[in-house]
Scaffold this active site. Structure first.
Site, PDB file in Angstrom:
ATOM      1  N   VAL A   1       3.746  -0.899   4.440  1.00  0.00           N
ATOM      2  CA  VAL A   1       2.405  -1.368   4.782  1.00  0.00           C
ATOM      3  C   VAL A   1       1.858  -2.148   3.591  1.00  0.00           C
ATOM      4  CG1 VAL A   1       0.063  -0.683   5.430  1.00  0.00           C
ATOM      5  CG2 VAL A   1       2.014   0.629   6.282  1.00  0.00           C
TER       6      VAL A   1
ATOM      7  N   GLY B   1       6.278   4.040   4.775  1.00  0.00           N
ATOM      8  CA  GLY B   1       6.382   5.194   5.670  1.00  0.00           C
ATOM      9  C   GLY B   1       7.767   5.261   6.260  1.00  0.00           C
ATOM     10  N   ARG B   2       7.871   5.960   7.374  1.00  0.00           N
ATOM     11  CA  ARG B   2       9.177   6.150   7.993  1.00  0.00           C
ATOM     12  C   ARG B   2       9.723   4.868   8.595  1.00  0.00           C
ATOM     13  NH1 ARG B   2       7.519  10.955  11.785  1.00  0.00           N
ATOM     14  NH2 ARG B   2       5.473  10.507  10.944  1.00  0.00           N
TER      15      ARG B   2
ATOM     16  N   ILE C   1       0.853  -1.205   0.000  1.00  0.00           N
ATOM     17  CA  ILE C   1       0.000   0.000   0.000  1.00  0.00           C
ATOM     18  C   ILE C   1       0.874   1.236   0.000  1.00  0.00           C
ATOM     19  CG2 ILE C   1      -1.805   1.283   1.196  1.00  0.00           C
ATOM     20  CD1 ILE C   1      -2.699  -1.296   2.524  1.00  0.00           C
TER      21      ILE C   1
ATOM     22  N   GLY D   1       8.779   1.540   7.817  1.00  0.00           N
ATOM     23  CA  GLY D   1       8.730   0.282   7.092  1.00  0.00           C
ATOM     24  C   GLY D   1       7.653   0.358   6.029  1.00  0.00           C
TER      25      GLY D   1
ATOM     26  N   ASP E   1      -2.019   4.464  13.481  1.00  0.00           N
ATOM     27  CA  ASP E   1      -0.625   4.797  13.788  1.00  0.00           C
ATOM     28  C   ASP E   1      -0.362   5.380  15.163  1.00  0.00           C
ATOM     29  OD1 ASP E   1       0.691   3.812  11.685  1.00  0.00           O
ATOM     30  OD2 ASP E   1       1.286   5.714  10.802  1.00  0.00           O
TER      31      ASP E   1
ATOM     32  N   ASP F   1       1.671  11.304  16.840  1.00  0.00           N
ATOM     33  CA  ASP F   1       1.816  11.541  15.391  1.00  0.00           C
ATOM     34  C   ASP F   1       0.437  11.720  14.746  1.00  0.00           C
ATOM     35  OD1 ASP F   1       3.314  11.931  13.114  1.00  0.00           O
ATOM     36  OD2 ASP F   1       3.587   9.800  12.686  1.00  0.00           O
TER      37      ASP F   1
HETATM   38  P1  ATP Z   1       4.711   8.258   8.126  1.00  0.00           P
HETATM   39  O1  ATP Z   1       5.637   7.122   8.206  1.00  0.00           O
HETATM   40  O2  ATP Z   1       5.392   9.553   8.077  1.00  0.00           O
HETATM   41  O3  ATP Z   1       3.652   8.179   9.192  1.00  0.00           O
HETATM   42  P2  ATP Z   1       2.718   7.457   6.272  1.00  0.00           P
HETATM   43  O4  ATP Z   1       1.600   7.701   7.263  1.00  0.00           O
HETATM   44  O5  ATP Z   1       2.432   7.769   4.837  1.00  0.00           O
HETATM   45  O6  ATP Z   1       4.019   8.210   6.689  1.00  0.00           O
HETATM   46  P3  ATP Z   1       2.594   4.652   6.944  1.00  0.00           P
HETATM   47  O7  ATP Z   1       1.845   4.915   8.208  1.00  0.00           O
HETATM   48  O8  ATP Z   1       3.695   3.669   6.965  1.00  0.00           O
HETATM   49  O9  ATP Z   1       3.229   5.962   6.347  1.00  0.00           O
HETATM   50  O10 ATP Z   1       1.564   4.208   5.854  1.00  0.00           O
HETATM   51  C1  ATP Z   1       1.968   3.825   4.554  1.00  0.00           C
HETATM   52  C2  ATP Z   1       0.719   3.763   3.697  1.00  0.00           C
HETATM   53  O11 ATP Z   1      -0.159   2.741   4.180  1.00  0.00           O
HETATM   54  C3  ATP Z   1      -0.081   5.052   3.686  1.00  0.00           C
HETATM   55  O12 ATP Z   1      -0.550   5.268   2.374  1.00  0.00           O
HETATM   56  C4  ATP Z   1      -1.240   4.771   4.618  1.00  0.00           C
HETATM   57  O13 ATP Z   1      -2.382   5.513   4.240  1.00  0.00           O
HETATM   58  C5  ATP Z   1      -1.452   3.282   4.395  1.00  0.00           C
HETATM   59  N1  ATP Z   1      -2.031   2.631   5.584  1.00  0.00           N
HETATM   60  C6  ATP Z   1      -1.525   2.637   6.834  1.00  0.00           C
HETATM   61  N2  ATP Z   1      -2.313   1.933   7.681  1.00  0.00           N
HETATM   62  C7  ATP Z   1      -3.341   1.459   6.932  1.00  0.00           C
HETATM   63  C8  ATP Z   1      -4.502   0.661   7.211  1.00  0.00           C
HETATM   64  N3  ATP Z   1      -4.751   0.190   8.432  1.00  0.00           N
HETATM   65  N4  ATP Z   1      -5.351   0.386   6.193  1.00  0.00           N
HETATM   66  C9  ATP Z   1      -5.097   0.853   4.944  1.00  0.00           C
HETATM   67  N5  ATP Z   1      -4.028   1.602   4.610  1.00  0.00           N
HETATM   68  C10 ATP Z   1      -3.160   1.908   5.587  1.00  0.00           C
END
Ligand code: ATP
Length: 323
Positions: A49, A44-45, A41, A47, A172, A155
């Site tokens: 998803v 992020g910082r 998907i 790892g 998160d 966050d």
């Molecule tokens: P950061 O690391 O700065 O918080 P981020 O929020 O973009 O950045 P992640 O939280 O690792 O990074 O999320 C990566 C991607 O996965 C994003 O597009 C986020 O919307 C998606 N995502 C995270 N959790 C879920 C979830 N439970 N269901 C669907 N998509 C998700």
């Protein structure tokens, strides 16, 4: 129908299966082999998803902790143990975690809607004030629950808030410690990496504690319930204006201004009440900011008809209420 109070209603409707107990996993452990990892998907910082399957659709956050670093591992386990305490309809459902190296992952429900970040920027979305207040109320309720459980989000931002058929789902929470430990643990130079879009959510007491150091951990930063409320203020601003404060400005400039008590005011928001909420959340002194329980009440009392949301126009700086 009379109910025999000595008998658990579940046991009457479903036969108990004492013999199968031994095959039941310990409560939150998920063996990595049981996960079916599908599409990426996003990254992020901390790892990546993935969409995946584990008794249905799930989101799998795979952490880049390669290490025999006991501190990182212990931190991961602490975060996970905290997740287990969360049961609220506005918080993403924590399903379990893979706790054995080299596969560290958290499994949560898959959010199928759009993030609030995308929603407020989508011109086709009609966000009238009653919807804005409804969304903000749900966020405040989820956050109030976290704080009642003594969990800090650290966050809160529009990218970590999903909207699914009108329902807010916050993700998160509590992962910040893991992410920061990893990120700064890996840095070899003496520069501070500031992820894009992070600073507008940081309270002044946190911003002024940022230091360029490779030995950074989140315990160096004074996160608190009040700093979560400050971040909520920024989300409220995004809901009203459709963008982040200090949007086009470099990090140094944001740090300097926020440290000096300057805030961006939504000069194009008509409602005094909406601006008041913003200024309360963005107060310089953490103990002057409201709690989420106060915010849900204030939001409930807002006269929604008088509030208007206008398209983004040039914004002006204002001093925070008490400085
Ligand atoms: P950061 O690391 O700065 O918080 P981020 O929020 O973009 O950045 P992640 O939280 O690792 O990074 O999320 C990566 C991607 O996965 C994003 O597009 C986020 O919307 C998606 N995502 C995270 N959790 C879920 C979830 N439970 N269901 C669907 N998509 C998700």
């Amino acid at each position: 129908d009379s109910i025999d109070s000595d008998v658990d209603p579940m046991e009457r409707s479903w036969p108990t299966r004492q013999n199968s107990r031994s095959s039941v996993l310990s409560e939150w452990d998920i063996p990595y082999e049981e996960l079916e990892i599908q599409d990426l998907i996003g990254a992020g910082r901390f790892g990546r998803v993935f969409k995946g399957k584990w008794h249905g659709d799930v989101a799998i956050k795979v952490f880049n902790i390669e290490t025999d670093n006991d501190l990182q591992l212990a931190s991961f386990k602490t975060e996970v143990s905290m997740f287990r305490k969360t049961r609220h309809e506005n918080l993403v459902l924590f399903m379990g975690a893979c706790m054995k190296l080299p596969h560290l992952a958290i499994v949560t429900s898959l959010c199928k809607g759009k993030t609030l970040y995308d929603t407020v920027r989508d011109r086709r979305e009609t966000l009238n004030m009653s919807r804005i207040v409804n969304i903000a109320t749900q966020i405040a309720q989820g956050m109030g629950y976290l704080h009642a459980r003594e969990i800090l989000h650290k966050d809160l931002k529009s990218k970590n808030i999903f909207l699914e058929n009108g329902k807010v789902v916050i993700t998160d929470f509590g992962l910040f410690s893991v992410t920061k430990l990893i990120q700064y643990g890996e840095r070899k130079d003496d520069t501070l990496a500031i992820p894009p879009g992070w600073l507008p959510y940081l309270a002044p007491e946190v911003i002024t504690s940022l230091r360029a150091t490779s030995q950074y951990t989140d315990s160096d930063l004074p996160f608190s319930q009040a700093s979560d409320v400050y971040a909520f203020g920024t989300v409220w601003y995004e809901l009203l204006v459709g963008d982040l404060p200090f949007k086009t400005q470099p990090a140094e400039s944001i740090i300097w201004q926020v440290g000096k008590g300057l805030r961006q005011s939504p000069s194009n928001v008509q409602s005094r009440d909406a601006k008041d909420i913003l200024m309360q959340c963005w107060k310089t002194q953490p103990d002057k900011r409201p709690q989420f329980s106060d915010l849900t009440q204030t939001l409930d009392r807002l006269p929604r008809k008088r509030l208007t949301r206008s398209p983004s126009t040039p914004l002006h700086l204002s001093r925070s209420a008490e400085s």
